[in-house]
Design an enzyme around this catalytic site. Structure first.
Site, PDB file in Angstrom:
ATOM      1  N   ARG A 170       9.440  -1.879   2.753  1.00  0.00           N
ATOM      2  CA  ARG A 170       9.555  -1.550   1.322  1.00  0.00           C
ATOM      3  C   ARG A 170       8.162  -1.564   0.664  1.00  0.00           C
ATOM      4  NH1 ARG A 170       7.871  -3.417  -3.445  1.00  0.00           N
ATOM      5  NH2 ARG A 170       8.266  -5.544  -2.732  1.00  0.00           N
ATOM      6  N   CYS A 195       1.244  -1.191  -4.595  1.00  0.00           N
ATOM      7  CA  CYS A 195       2.250  -0.781  -5.561  1.00  0.00           C
ATOM      8  C   CYS A 195       1.724   0.434  -6.306  1.00  0.00           C
ATOM      9  CB  CYS A 195       2.538  -1.914  -6.540  1.00  0.00           C
ATOM     10  SG  CYS A 195       3.584  -1.420  -7.912  1.00  0.00           S
ATOM     11  N   ASN A 212       0.073  -5.814   1.208  1.00  0.00           N
ATOM     12  CA  ASN A 212       0.336  -7.247   1.325  1.00  0.00           C
ATOM     13  C   ASN A 212      -0.497  -7.757   2.485  1.00  0.00           C
ATOM     14  OD1 ASN A 212       3.070  -6.042   0.348  1.00  0.00           O
ATOM     15  ND2 ASN A 212       3.113  -8.208  -0.181  1.00  0.00           N
TER      16      ASN A 212
END
Ligand code: HMG
Ligand code: MG
Length: 291
Positions: free
Chosen positions: A13, A238, A247
């Site tokens: 995701r 993002c 991340n």
């Protein structure tokens, strides 16, 4: 016996939502199926957001339909509103996540809503999830730094954490969304947030833009946090956080936790294979030390 620490895999995701290239569903499914054998308890695989806002997640229902579900693994999805929640239920997500921001600037950019408006939208999602028996996780973005508003006060983060707690989330993941958090700032933030939520209901979600993510993991470990979000191959970012890198890479966090004496239950050989798949999916770019 070694103490447990958990990595919540968010690569499918958070890792893939920002990719410029359209990634075929079959490729996402292959990545998730590999990750399912690595020993994770929770993997975030889908996001039922507006496809106009995040086109890369548009096929989330199909992804959930096609993966091989391994018993004992919870396949999670982001749900910003009731429309997203209903889609997640239809796709048989095992748990959902609502995601707020500690700063107004990012809330507006990411959700087209003030913090208060976003929380109002999340309330019916949390209620519907409770009725459906689905666990709800909460995220707070920009817990120390916002790309629009600058440094964020610990009290602002704590207020949003408490609001999510009051909505009934089982855990709050604290996001250094742009990966600019300094360990001292994360330390100060955690000291305040911990007055509102016990440490076993907190997770760290560190992007690694300025290379301090593992230092921030250490600060969180010192406060007793034992759950860390990470993305396989260090992918991602993002779309509404300009300049944010991925991340922190799952393999790096796993190795770091092991070196600090924690047991993650992850199979490093499978992680390596998954990292190879992940990197092959994305456009060529600087990946650095990205396992
Ligand atoms: P909006 O434009 O204000 O919403 O967006 P709207 O209610 O006016 O709807 C606009 C259109 O979107 C409508 O379609 C809706 O039907 C549709 P139209 O009538 O124009 O054809 N729509 C949806 N479609 C599918 N699924 C839905 C949905 N909702 C509305 N759920 C909205 C508001 C919240 C929808 C939008 O801002 C949005 O989707 N934002 C999500 C952005 C996002 O996904 N960001 C990345 C995830 S957060 C993150 O990465 C941070 C995190 O990793 C932690 C950290 O690092 O800090 C979690
Ligand atoms: Mg994130």
């Amino acid at each position: 016996m070694a103490e447990r620490a958990e990595i919540f895999e968010v690569g499918p995701r958070d890792g893939l939502q920002n990719e410029a290239r359209e990634i075929p569903v079959a490729d996402k499914v292959a990545l998730i199926d590999m990750l399912s054998g690595a020993g994770f308890r929770r993997i975030e695989v889908a996001s039922f957001v507006s496809p106009k806002w995040v086109p890369q997640m548009a096929a989330s229902g199909e992804v959930l339909a096609r993966i091989d579900r391994v018993p004992g693994v919870s396949y999670a999805a982001l749900t910003p509103n009731i429309k997203g929640f209903e889609a997640a239920v239809a796709a048989r997500a095992d748990e959902v996540a609502i995601f707020a921001s500690a700063s107004e600037g990012f809330s507006k950019a990411n959700l087209n809503a003030t913090i208060a408006e976003s929380l109002e939208r999340f309330a019916p999602v949390a209620e519907a999830a409770r009725d459906a028996g689905l666990p709800v996780r909460g995220y707070v973005s920009c817990v120390v730094e916002c790309p629009y508003d600058g440094p964020v006060a610990p009290a602002d983060t704590a207020r949003v954490v408490a609001a999510l707690r009051d909505l009934g989330v089982y855990e709050v993941s604290l996001g250094d969304t742009i990966g600019q958090g300094r360990p001292e700032a994360v330390d100060a933030m955690l000291a305040v947030v911990l007055q509102d939520l016990p440490v076993d209901r907190l997770a760290g979600h560190f992007h690694d833009t300025s290379g301090r993510a593992l230092d921030n993991v250490d600060v969180a470990l010192d406060h007793g946090v034992r759950v860390f979000d990470a993305a396989i191959g260090g992918l991602g970012g993002c779309p509404y956080a300009p300049g944010a890198k991925g991340n922190v890479a799952t393999g790096r966090v796993a190795a770091h936790l092991a070196a600090r004496g924690f047991e993650t239950g992850l199979d490093t050989a499978v992680l390596d294979r998954a990292a190879d798949i992940a990197r092959a999916l994305v456009a060529p770019r600087e990946t650095g030390e990205a396992r």
